[in-house]
Design a protein around this motif. Sequence first.
Motif, PDB file in Angstrom:
ATOM      1  N   GLU A 414      22.105  35.307  52.103  1.00  0.00           N
ATOM      2  CA  GLU A 414      22.465  36.216  52.877  1.00  0.00           C
ATOM      3  C   GLU A 414      21.723  37.696  52.772  1.00  0.00           C
ATOM      4  O   GLU A 414      21.787  38.676  53.558  1.00  0.00           O
ATOM      5  N   HIS A 415      21.103  37.724  51.451  1.00  0.00           N
ATOM      6  CA  HIS A 415      20.507  38.830  51.173  1.00  0.00           C
ATOM      7  C   HIS A 415      19.077  38.987  51.226  1.00  0.00           C
ATOM      8  O   HIS A 415      18.353  40.021  51.060  1.00  0.00           O
ATOM      9  N   LEU A 416      18.703  37.922  51.731  1.00  0.00           N
ATOM     10  CA  LEU A 416      17.070  37.623  51.792  1.00  0.00           C
ATOM     11  C   LEU A 416      16.476  38.533  52.766  1.00  0.00           C
ATOM     12  O   LEU A 416      15.403  39.123  52.611  1.00  0.00           O
ATOM     13  N   ASP A 417      17.030  38.788  53.981  1.00  0.00           N
ATOM     14  CA  ASP A 417      16.480  39.422  55.041  1.00  0.00           C
ATOM     15  C   ASP A 417      16.436  41.007  54.560  1.00  0.00           C
ATOM     16  O   ASP A 417      15.067  41.695  54.791  1.00  0.00           O
ATOM     17  N   ALA A 418      17.428  41.626  54.019  1.00  0.00           N
ATOM     18  CA  ALA A 418      17.373  42.791  53.541  1.00  0.00           C
ATOM     19  C   ALA A 418      16.495  42.828  52.522  1.00  0.00           C
ATOM     20  O   ALA A 418      15.878  44.202  52.325  1.00  0.00           O
ATOM     21  N   HIS A 419      16.420  42.116  51.705  1.00  0.00           N
ATOM     22  CA  HIS A 419      15.347  42.141  50.426  1.00  0.00           C
ATOM     23  C   HIS A 419      13.937  42.215  50.857  1.00  0.00           C
ATOM     24  O   HIS A 419      13.150  43.113  50.400  1.00  0.00           O
ATOM     25  N   ASN A 420      13.732  41.276  51.945  1.00  0.00           N
ATOM     26  CA  ASN A 420      12.290  41.112  52.027  1.00  0.00           C
ATOM     27  C   ASN A 420      11.821  42.410  53.153  1.00  0.00           C
ATOM     28  O   ASN A 420      10.912  42.766  52.999  1.00  0.00           O
ATOM     29  N   GLU A 421      12.882  43.053  53.773  1.00  0.00           N
ATOM     30  CA  GLU A 421      12.672  44.215  54.588  1.00  0.00           C
ATOM     31  C   GLU A 421      12.237  45.254  53.830  1.00  0.00           C
ATOM     32  O   GLU A 421      11.429  45.982  53.944  1.00  0.00           O
ATOM     33  N   ARG A 422      13.024  45.490  52.777  1.00  0.00           N
ATOM     34  CA  ARG A 422      12.653  46.529  51.959  1.00  0.00           C
ATOM     35  C   ARG A 422      11.590  46.260  50.867  1.00  0.00           C
ATOM     36  O   ARG A 422      10.826  47.321  50.775  1.00  0.00           O
ATOM     37  N   ASN A 469       5.664  41.268  42.129  1.00  0.00           N
ATOM     38  CA  ASN A 469       5.913  42.228  41.640  1.00  0.00           C
ATOM     39  C   ASN A 469       6.971  43.335  42.147  1.00  0.00           C
ATOM     40  O   ASN A 469       8.053  43.532  41.550  1.00  0.00           O
ATOM     41  N   ILE A 470       6.873  43.413  43.597  1.00  0.00           N
ATOM     42  CA  ILE A 470       7.546  44.695  44.285  1.00  0.00           C
ATOM     43  C   ILE A 470       8.820  43.947  44.393  1.00  0.00           C
ATOM     44  O   ILE A 470       9.969  44.478  44.149  1.00  0.00           O
ATOM     45  N   GLY A 471       8.764  42.555  44.758  1.00  0.00           N
ATOM     46  CA  GLY A 471      10.363  42.069  45.085  1.00  0.00           C
ATOM     47  C   GLY A 471      11.076  41.903  43.670  1.00  0.00           C
ATOM     48  O   GLY A 471      12.190  42.095  43.463  1.00  0.00           O
ATOM     49  N   GLY A 472      10.290  41.629  42.490  1.00  0.00           N
ATOM     50  CA  GLY A 472      10.974  41.762  41.147  1.00  0.00           C
ATOM     51  C   GLY A 472      11.513  43.083  40.726  1.00  0.00           C
ATOM     52  O   GLY A 472      12.572  43.081  40.240  1.00  0.00           O
ATOM     53  N   GLN A 473      10.706  44.062  41.354  1.00  0.00           N
ATOM     54  CA  GLN A 473      11.482  45.473  40.917  1.00  0.00           C
ATOM     55  C   GLN A 473      12.529  45.922  41.522  1.00  0.00           C
ATOM     56  O   GLN A 473      13.617  46.412  41.080  1.00  0.00           O
ATOM     57  N   LEU A 474      12.493  45.244  42.655  1.00  0.00           N
ATOM     58  CA  LEU A 474      13.539  45.556  43.719  1.00  0.00           C
ATOM     59  C   LEU A 474      14.810  44.791  42.930  1.00  0.00           C
ATOM     60  O   LEU A 474      16.040  45.590  43.263  1.00  0.00           O
TER      61      LEU A 474
END
Length: 486
Positions: A414-422, A469-474
């Motif tokens: 349920e967090h994947l959409d928001a995560h990928n959008e950011r 990288n960016i996903g990891g930082q988030l």
Amino acid sequence: MSEDRRRITLDLPANELDALLLGAQELAKRELSAAHDGPVFETPPTAADVRQLLTSELELPLEGEQVKPLLERCARIMAAGRRTAPTFFGYVLSPAAPVGVAADLVASAANQNVTAWRSSPAATELELLTIRWLGQFVGFSDDATGVLLSGGSAANLTALVRALRERSTPETDRRSLVVYASQEAHFSVAKAAEVVGVRLRTIAVDEHWRMDVDALGRTIEEDRSAGLEPFCVVATAGTTSTGAVDPVDEIVGAAAGLWVHVDGAYGLPAAAVPSHRELFSGVEAADSVAIDAHKWLYAPLDCGVLLFKTFHPLTGHPASDGAAYLRVLADDERERFAFWDHGLELSRRFRALKLWMIFRFHGARKIAAAIANDIEMAAYMADQVRRSGDMQLLAEPSLSICCFRHRPPTLAEEHLDAHNERLLALLQRDGAVYLSNAKLRGSFALRACITNFRTTRSDVDRAIDRVRNIGGQLLESSGRTDSPMT
Ligand SMILES: *Cc1c(COP(=O)(O)O)cnc(C)c1O
């Protein structure tokens, strides 16, 4: 002699003209090498940055300035722009083939107005010739005819106008006419339907995002029973979200009697790749097709192509009922030929020159090989995504678009959409790599379109690394993981 000189001219003295053209050539070379080496943005500007850049431009300049400062201003503006670099995967847009850039410069200098044979005989013939070449290139027709225009949107609108001409009468109530296209069709089809005042029926797609032809057949039948008049089907050959190719041959079968237009703005050039030709079977039975040469034939913007099997004027008989200045005084049929009878525009630039020069210089085989290479790059990207433990492929590429998302094992669905959008917002602010987004069965997808003859595997790797990288930082900053993803 001096009496014959105008008081005002916009010409430059010979030495200044030389400096101007040399300076422009330098700027053009700089842009070509920026597209070659990247990054996508030197620094992605904010709205405030652009405003700042243009503060000295706000006032209408009453007096002119010299060549050098003018070119410096120009260079600053160009440097703030986005480059179609090898890691630009955002939208379906190819970098300009250098040969096409040279062609556009020459076309601008000549400034021929390709309205009709009478105005620009050789340019008119060259346009009809390159259109035939393209018809052969994509397997539509060996003898295609048509018109060059600004792009896919203009091509789809013009095709719809032609379909109306061919499949309805001026007495038909437009609101009873129906055009069909899939859910995944480009929004320019809906726009065109609205402009010409007909109904658009949206047809569902199958699990591969291709038009569901049974649903098309059923909908046409239902509409006929309800007293409506189906007149046109738009098949998409290469959807903008995933690159899906509608089954054109089946659509032609289901659409018996209707005008079939293939919107191949993005994908149709791939029909020139032998391994992919079959995907497009049925295209030869269509009535019209659209191709954007600025998308996947590496022509500089803008260069849309609308091909017809046969030419019939869109207007009545303009030579007799048009305005007097449109009356063409010529006996020879060719010399009476006018593009304004077949498209919506009158004045048009010499777009065929860049297409002709690109095909002449490189040859059709090399262009097709470059397209095949783009397809391989997208397949490579999909492989890398599949192999990774932290990315998920959301659509199998059928052409050169790869849709995926960052899916770290620690993050709940349920967090994947928001995560990928950011993640995407940060990636686009970063400037090194550019992706865009798509919505696929409700999921937010990162979308990579590869239509760049310079993109290599390491560019693809860089894109995936950047996402990781960016996903990891988030994740770190939101405290959703114990192990940093790098
Ligand atoms: C891009 C695109 C269009 C619109 O083309 P423009 O040149 O941007 O007007 C139409 N159809 C498809 C499938 C496209 O990908």
